[in-house]
Design a protein around this motif. Structure first.
Motif, PDB file in Angstrom:
ATOM      1  N   UNK A 115      39.134  50.129  34.279  1.00 33.09           N
ATOM      2  CA  UNK A 115      38.667  48.777  34.581  1.00 33.09           C
ATOM      3  C   UNK A 115      37.624  48.334  33.559  1.00 33.09           C
ATOM      4  N   UNK A 116      37.724  47.082  33.170  1.00 31.08           N
ATOM      5  CA  UNK A 116      36.784  46.538  32.193  1.00 31.08           C
ATOM      6  C   UNK A 116      37.224  46.772  30.751  1.00 31.08           C
ATOM      7  N   UNK A 117      38.340  47.485  30.576  1.00 28.00           N
ATOM      8  CA  UNK A 117      38.801  47.715  29.208  1.00 28.00           C
ATOM      9  C   UNK A 117      40.025  46.838  28.898  1.00 28.00           C
ATOM     10  N   UNK A 118      40.240  46.608  27.613  1.00 25.59           N
ATOM     11  CA  UNK A 118      41.398  45.798  27.224  1.00 25.59           C
ATOM     12  C   UNK A 118      42.673  46.608  27.405  1.00 25.59           C
ATOM     13  N   UNK A 155      50.625  55.801  37.441  1.00 21.66           N
ATOM     14  CA  UNK A 155      50.491  54.747  36.444  1.00 21.66           C
ATOM     15  C   UNK A 155      50.158  55.355  35.096  1.00 21.66           C
ATOM     16  N   UNK A 156      50.568  54.663  34.058  1.00 21.47           N
ATOM     17  CA  UNK A 156      50.234  55.074  32.701  1.00 21.47           C
ATOM     18  C   UNK A 156      49.786  53.814  31.977  1.00 21.47           C
ATOM     19  N   UNK A 157      48.514  53.767  31.659  1.00 21.29           N
ATOM     20  CA  UNK A 157      47.959  52.546  31.097  1.00 21.29           C
ATOM     21  C   UNK A 157      47.343  52.839  29.735  1.00 21.29           C
ATOM     22  N   UNK A 158      47.729  52.022  28.741  1.00 16.92           N
ATOM     23  CA  UNK A 158      47.128  52.183  27.418  1.00 16.92           C
ATOM     24  C   UNK A 158      46.018  51.153  27.262  1.00 16.92           C
ATOM     25  N   UNK A 159      44.860  51.619  26.909  1.00 19.57           N
ATOM     26  CA  UNK A 159      43.721  50.707  26.743  1.00 19.57           C
ATOM     27  C   UNK A 159      43.105  50.892  25.363  1.00 19.57           C
ATOM     28  N   UNK A 160      42.439  49.837  24.903  1.00 18.12           N
ATOM     29  CA  UNK A 160      41.736  49.947  23.636  1.00 18.12           C
ATOM     30  C   UNK A 160      40.420  50.651  23.910  1.00 18.12           C
ATOM     31  N   UNK A 161      40.288  51.842  23.425  1.00 16.32           N
ATOM     32  CA  UNK A 161      39.071  52.598  23.701  1.00 16.32           C
ATOM     33  C   UNK A 161      39.000  53.841  22.839  1.00 16.32           C
ATOM     34  N   UNK A 162      37.813  54.201  22.470  1.00 15.33           N
ATOM     35  CA  UNK A 162      37.588  55.502  21.862  1.00 15.33           C
ATOM     36  C   UNK A 162      36.724  56.250  22.857  1.00 15.33           C
ATOM     37  N   UNK A 163      37.305  57.196  23.560  1.00 10.60           N
ATOM     38  CA  UNK A 163      36.570  57.846  24.629  1.00 10.60           C
ATOM     39  C   UNK A 163      35.567  58.850  24.077  1.00 10.60           C
ATOM     40  N   UNK A 164      34.409  58.867  24.704  1.00 12.08           N
ATOM     41  CA  UNK A 164      33.398  59.855  24.333  1.00 12.08           C
ATOM     42  C   UNK A 164      33.778  61.182  24.978  1.00 12.08           C
ATOM     43  N   UNK A 165      33.102  62.238  24.573  1.00 10.69           N
ATOM     44  CA  UNK A 165      33.369  63.569  25.146  1.00 10.69           C
ATOM     45  C   UNK A 165      33.133  63.532  26.651  1.00 10.69           C
ATOM     46  N   UNK A 166      32.059  62.857  27.051  1.00 12.04           N
ATOM     47  CA  UNK A 166      31.738  62.777  28.481  1.00 12.04           C
ATOM     48  C   UNK A 166      32.850  62.069  29.244  1.00 12.04           C
ATOM     49  N   UNK A 167      33.363  60.981  28.650  1.00 17.16           N
ATOM     50  CA  UNK A 167      34.430  60.227  29.315  1.00 17.16           C
ATOM     51  C   UNK A 167      35.710  61.057  29.429  1.00 17.16           C
ATOM     52  N   UNK A 168      35.973  61.835  28.387  1.00 20.97           N
ATOM     53  CA  UNK A 168      37.154  62.690  28.430  1.00 20.97           C
ATOM     54  C   UNK A 168      37.028  63.724  29.548  1.00 20.97           C
ATOM     55  N   UNK A 169      35.828  64.264  29.672  1.00 21.94           N
ATOM     56  CA  UNK A 169      35.599  65.262  30.716  1.00 21.94           C
ATOM     57  C   UNK A 169      35.757  64.614  32.086  1.00 21.94           C
TER      58      UNK A 169
END
Lengths: 140, 228, 314
Positions: free
Chosen positions: C237-240, C251-265
């Protein structure tokens, strides 16, 4: 090989790291040139160079002017340390979470792990395969 | 300059187009003429005019040079100017070759009394019967003219398509017809005839050379603004 | 600045009723491989035509090697552009076309050309007009590679070539580029195949540049999140959103984002699977968005576009 799983230079760096960890590339051993990587993996040489340089910046590889790129002393130990941390985050934690989801008790999980370590049964191996395949299909 | 020469060399890579076909046409019509002269022996001096057969091919060659090699030359990173100059240089060489053949041929005819048959292939009354250098200049100019007409027509087609070519050709035809009508109405055909007689073939060649130069200039200007 | 091989400012090319290029500005730098991507008819060939002075700009400026390329022999002799529909003299054989090329390209390597002809199994003594589409493409590829021009354009070079021949081209391109660095512009709508060869990506759609970025930056710019629909929705949510797929509760959603290590975890802890989005998918999305396809493209439209981008022969 190179796939769509992220920037290519990171994949190149990971491939070299793998070879260092496995011992295929010994410490003080020479690493193939950027152009050799580019030709072998059919990628842009600049991208290959970026992957190699990432490892140079981290001190895993070092340059000898006019000769080429070599694996630094102590590189394997440092990579092993990093990989062990990654192992916990990438494999152990998801493993525990999945076990929890399936209602596998702590005792059962430990027994499975022991059995796997003693020589995994085909049934167990099959199950893990199914999980990972399904995970991939979602985004393809 | 080196690229102009390179274009000329490129035009001659396929020897057949620029050299082979004209040689075969000229040689073939000479042979045919000689056969006819031999089969039908007559006392009177006979002339053919078949020597000008290659001219029609030069018209075709002008068209072909443009349609076949212009887009290719741009692909070879050649400027339009180098392409134009190099192609005309190559053709100039061919025209010069034709001129030399005419000169040598007409000399030979004189020495042999018309191939010992009293038949003349190269020496054509009015057109080629002047001094030796006339027998070179006139074929040269004629060849360049036919080539220029073909090249010009193909350039117009390339630049403006079928409609443009039609408009160009029709305008030319209208001009010619208008001139004929004008001459007829004013009753000046004798004057026109007189002019040609007085100017002689060499004088007419001068006018044709100017026409060819005008067509060439037109082609060049058009080509400079032609995209591929 | 001197590193810029091509500099285009506000370039527009209009034909009678179409604007093929619409105020385009871009630069190509020395010794890089550029991908000029976009659908058929997007304006790729027109752009290359104008850059090589085979075509003309209606407006704007074009500088190649710092000068206007129009009728400029000093510039032209340093570049090579064999177009997809390149015409050859009807009576020429490939061998004669190579001989012609050797007259004009100073860096021409005849031995290399012959080696390539052998690799592509090109009948060198057959008239070009009798060659198949694939063999014709091979002639263009060979001239482009063997010319070793400082600025070389390949315009959809693989039409009619089978997979083996296409990979032969990619192999030779990488190898020869490594040994003889130069600026290469590879125009293509087959993005997946050439993606890894590119250092920089320029995407054109309907005469406009809609993407102009480092290939690696593009590749790392989006991520696909898969898992239980509700969990995925709250995570993204909140991402393009670029595109999404749904099957029952997954669901499988592609968003514009570069995930940080924390976000990946975090994603891993939520039981989500992360995957990358291919360059081709990103380009397809950019084209769709530009064509007014909306933010999140429907799967049907995506498939149609992908089909167009992957189609090899026409």
């Amino acid at each position: 090989m190179i796939d769509d799983s992220g920037p290519i230079f990171l994949q190149i760096a990971a491939l070299i790291e793998n070879d260092i960890v496995s011992g295929a590339l010994p410490e003080e051993g020479q690493v193939p040139s950027t152009n050799e990587f580019a030709q072998f993996y059919r990628i842009n040489p600049a991208t290959a160079a970026k992957g190699v340089n990432t490892l140079v910046d981290e001190g895993i590889l070092y340059k000898r002017r006019g000769i080429g790129m070599f694996v630094a002393a102590g590189a394997r130990d440092r990579l092993l340390g990093r990989r062990r941390d990654d192992f916990r985050a990438q494999f152990v934690q998801p493993l525990c979470m999945e076990a929890d989801k399936l209602g596998i008790s702590r005792g059962e999980l430990l027994a499975m792990l022991t059995a796997a370590l003693d020589g995994a049964g085909p049934e167990d191996a099959l199950n893990t395969d199914v999980v990972s395949t399904r995970g991939r299909q979602h985004h393809e | 300059m080196s690229r102009v020469l390179a274009v000329s060399r490129m035009q001659l890579i396929n020897k057949w187009t620029f050299l082979g076909v004209p040689a075969v046409i000229l040689g073939g019509s000479l042979l045919l003429s000689l056969v006819i002269f031999a089969i039908i022996p007559v006392e009177d001096k006979r002339t053919g005019g078949a020597a000008f057969a290659p001219l029609w091919y030069f018209f075709v060659l002008g068209i072909q040079s443009l349609t076949l090699t212009f887009p290719f030359s741009l692909g070879m990173s050649v400027s339009r100017k180098s392409y134009f100059l190099g192609t005309h240089l190559a053709f100039g060489g061919v025209a010069l070759g034709l001129a030399v053949v005419f000169w040598a041929g007409s000399q030979l005819e004189r020495l042999t009394g018309g191939w010992w048959l009293n038949g003349y292939f190269f020496r054509i009354p009015y057109v080629i019967d002047g001094p030796w250098w006339h027998s070179m200049v006139i074929p040269f100019v004629a060849a360049m003219f036919f080539f220029s007409v073909g090249f010009w027509a193909a350039t117009v087609y390339r630049r403006w398509g079928v409609t443009g070519t039609l408009i160009g050709v029709i305008s030319l035809a209208v001009l010619v017809v208008a001139a004929v009508v004008l001459v007829t109405v004013s009753g000046s055909w004798p004057a026109v005839g007189g002019f040609f007689v007085q100017a002689q073939a060499i004088g007419v060649a001068g006018i044709v050379a100017l026409l060819a130069a005008a067509l060439g200039t037109g082609s060049f200007i058009t080509l400079r603004r032609t995209a591929v | 600045m001197s590193e810029d091989v091509v500099r285009v400012t506000d370039l527009t090319r209009r034909y009678k009723d179409v604007t093929a290029l619409d105020t385009i500005s871009l630069t190509f730098r020395k010794d890089r491989i550029y991908g000029l991507l976009g659908r058929n008819g997007a304006g790729k060939t027109t752009l290359m035509s104008v850059l090589t002075a085979q075509g003309f700009p209606s407006d704007g400026t074009v500088e190649v090697f710092g000068e206007d390329p129009y009728e400029n022999e000093a510039v032209l002799r340093r570049l090579c552009f064999i177009r997809e529909s390149q015409k050859y003299p009807d009576n020429f054989t490939p061998a004669q076309a190579f001989r012609a090329a050797s007259l004009f390209f100073e860096g021409w390597d005849q031995e290399f050309a012959l080696r390539l002809a052998e690799d592509f199994q090109l009948p060198q003594k057959r008239q070009i007009k009798k060659l198949s589409r694939g063999q014709l493409s091979a002639v263009g590829i060979i001239i482009g590679l063997a010319s070793r021009a400082e600025l070389t354009f390949f315009d959809e070079p693989y039409l009619g070539l089978d997979a083996v021949a296409r990979h032969l081209f990619y192999d030779h391109l990488v190898r020869d580029y490594a040994e003889h660095p130069r600026t290469v512009v590879l125009s293509s709508h087959l993005i997946d195949e050439v993606a890894n060869l590119l250092e920089h990506v320029v995407v054109i759609d309907r005469g406009r540049i809609i993407m102009n970025d480092d290939a690696e930056a593009v590749r790392g710019s989006a991520v696909t999140v898969s898992g239980p629909a509700g969990v995925v929705a709250s995570f993204v949510s909140g991402r393009e959103v670029l595109f999404e797929e749904r099957l029952m509760n997954t669901a499988s959603v592609s968003v514009r984002a570069q995930l940080s290590v924390a976000e990946r975890r975090e994603a891993a802890e939520l039981g989500l699977t992360l995957g990358q989005v291919s360059l081709q998918q990103l380009v397809v999305h950019a084209s769709l968005a530009h064509s007014g396809g909306g933010m999140a493209a429907s799967q049907a439209a995506m498939s149609a576009f992908e089909a167009e981008f992957t189609e090899v022969s026409r």
